[in-house]
Scaffold this motif. Structure first.
Motif, short mmCIF file in Angstrom:
data_model
loop_
_atom_site.label_atom_id
_atom_site.label_comp_id
_atom_site.label_asym_id
_atom_site.label_seq_id
_atom_site.Cartn_x
_atom_site.Cartn_y
_atom_site.Cartn_z
N GLN A 235 37.73 -28.64 -19.74
CA GLN A 235 36.32 -29.05 -19.74
C GLN A 235 35.82 -29.40 -21.13
O GLN A 235 35.00 -30.31 -21.28
CB GLN A 235 35.47 -27.95 -19.10
N ASP A 240 32.64 -31.96 -20.03
CA ASP A 240 31.82 -31.46 -18.91
C ASP A 240 31.79 -29.93 -18.94
O ASP A 240 31.72 -29.27 -17.91
CB ASP A 240 32.31 -32.00 -17.57
N TRP A 282 28.23 -34.21 -17.33
CA TRP A 282 28.88 -34.72 -18.52
C TRP A 282 27.86 -34.87 -19.64
O TRP A 282 26.74 -35.33 -19.40
CB TRP A 282 29.53 -36.07 -18.23
N THR A 378 36.58 -38.47 -15.54
CA THR A 378 35.79 -37.24 -15.50
C THR A 378 34.50 -37.47 -14.72
O THR A 378 33.71 -38.35 -15.07
CB THR A 378 35.44 -36.78 -16.93
N LEU A 379 34.31 -36.69 -13.65
CA LEU A 379 33.12 -36.81 -12.79
C LEU A 379 32.89 -38.29 -12.45
O LEU A 379 33.83 -38.98 -12.08
CB LEU A 379 31.91 -36.17 -13.48
#
Length: 463
Positions: A235, A240, A282, A378-379
């Motif tokens: 992370q 994030d 994020w 990411t996301l």
């Protein structure tokens, strides 16, 4: 009876007192910004003189003064080549000093106390492996692409490109430099540093010293009930973690405070409250990369020299990156969020490592699959794990209102990016790395997407 001069004296005195009080109020209300400004000037000019070997006066004019806004005229600076340091102030107030340490770069000093690890370590002076001559492209189409990179279409927003290097399938096929810069000039890479820090974490993962899914081993986060305790190494790499978006407009934000006002950057980052639950949002995070830098330090002896030796031995030397260093803070922690100095050729070699999935000359540097992990999404963002991606081309980066990717380039492209137009563009499908370095401080873009697209067209035409 009072004369005319007496009648005017009191109003004039009152206006003078009011003006002085107003000026004092402005100064006091902007103390943090002025401290950040002088520290930034001192560190930048120290590095220009003693790391890059370029003209500090020119760097001040092109890089620092445009950032100073209305106070640029009041900034005073000096570069002491005997003691290898730079100092600056605002009309004598808010003094700042940065000192060069061999092999470690420049350090912002908080006061005039002793310089930690002042001796530094021996500078790496190995000549560049591609040789001293600049490789000019033979192909007219490639020359045209470099013309695009160095063009100045808007004088109000100068691009000030300093270096462009093109590697194709491991071969240096084209490069160009601005006057005063060359193949061995280390240039400030800003947040390109984050991608290099990501590689250092990858090395620790390959060595079995870290796991991506483990909670971040920061002592301050281990107390029972501590919300940071759930944050993982992955992370932090992906931004994030829940730490706040920390690089906002203006001279004062958590990132600039950390870089220029804190002697121990990772300790400051560890104290920052979470803005979101880990893994749910994020936010661009210099703080997170300060903590990742501390993990590198914890594994390498917790000194600036120890960390720099690890970087050299495990990453730079195997890749032939002999004109690169990452500066540290006063606590000995790498400034892995934004203070790499590297030649454009060295950064091209770094990009090539990711084209080859972490292997150089038959030696595995990064874990197998690390390059794919780096560009995995990411996301719902256009960010991966330490690199920007081309997987999202709609919408814009929060807060900055900047585009996520480069729609004119292949979807598998991913890239390292730093402030003021530093780019390491990696295109696996084309076996291509393009590095662009410059001082595009005043906005208006760099044209890196169009330049890379033109290089791809030239390669296809040549084939």
């Amino acid at each position: 009876m009072a004369g005319p001069s007496s009648r005017w004296r009191k109003p004039v005195e009152a206006l003078l007192i009011l003006a002085l009080a107003t000026a004092a109020g402005v100064v006091l209300s902007n103390r943090e910004a002025l401290h950040v400004a002088t520290a930034s000037v001192s560190r930048s000019l120290c590095a220009a003189a003693f790391v890059s070997g370029v003209d500090p006066d020119r760097v001040f004019a092109e890089e620092q003064r445009p950032l100073m806004g209305g106070i640029g005229w009041a900034v005073r600076y000096s570069v002491d080549r005997t003691h290898r340091e730079a100092r600056s102030s605002v009309l004598g107030l808010f003094p700042a000093r940065a000192v060069y340490r061999p092999g470690l770069g420049c350090l912002v000093m908080h006061g005039d106390g002793p310089v930690p690890e002042a001796a530094g370590l021996a500078d790496d002076t190995v000549p560049d492996g591609f040789g001293p001559a600049v490789v000019a492209p033979a192909d007219p189409a490639l020359r045209h692409a470099l013309d695009l990179a160095f063009a100045e279409p808007d004088p109000a927003h100068p691009r000030l490109t300093k270096a462009v290097v093109v590697l194709h399938d491991g071969h240096l096929i084209a490069e160009r430099y601005a006057p005063g810069y060359g193949p061995e000039t280390p240039i400030w890479g800003h947040s390109v540093t984050k991608s290099v820090t990501q590689a250092l974490i990858g090395i620790l993962v390959r060595q079995g010293r870290l796991r991506l899914d483990q909670p971040v081993p920061i002592a301050a986060w281990q107390a029972p009930g501590e919300p940071h305790r759930a944050v993982t190494v992955d992370q932090l790499l992906r931004m994030d973690s829940g730490l706040p978006f920390d690089e906002t407009e203006g001279p004062v934000n958590p990132a600039t405070h950390m870089w220029f006002r804190e002697p121990d950057t990772a300790a400051y980052a560890a104290r920052m409250p979470l803005a979101h639950a880990p893994g749910t949002a994020w936010g661009y995070s210099n703080l997170g990369y300060a903590l990742l830098s501390r993990l590198v330090g914890n594994a390498t002896g917790a000194t600036a020299a120890g960390a720099e030796r690890f970087v050299r031995d495990e990453l730079l030397a195997p890749l032939g990156m002999h004109h690169t260093l990452i500066e540290t803070d006063a606590a000995g922690t790498l400034l892995g969020s934004g203070f790499i100095y590297a030649s454009a050729r060295d950064l091209a070699r770094f990009g090539e490592l990711y084209l080859d999935d972490g292997v150089v000359n038959g030696r595995r540097i990064l874990p197998e699959g690390w390059a794919y992990y780096s560009r995995s999404r990411t996301l719902d963002t256009g960010y991966g794990a330490g690199f920007w991606t081309n997987l999202r081309n709609e919408g814009s980066v929060p807060v900055w209102d900047a585009p996520w990717g480069m729609p004119q380039l292949p979807r598998d492209m991913f890239y390292a990016r730093g402030a003021f137009g530093q780019y390491v563009v990696i295109v696996p499908s084309e076996r291509l790395v393009v590095v662009r370095m410059g001082l595009s401080v005043q906005g208006g873009g760099t044209g890196i997407g169009d330049t890379t697209a033109a290089i791809i067209v030239a390669l296809h035409r040549g084939a």
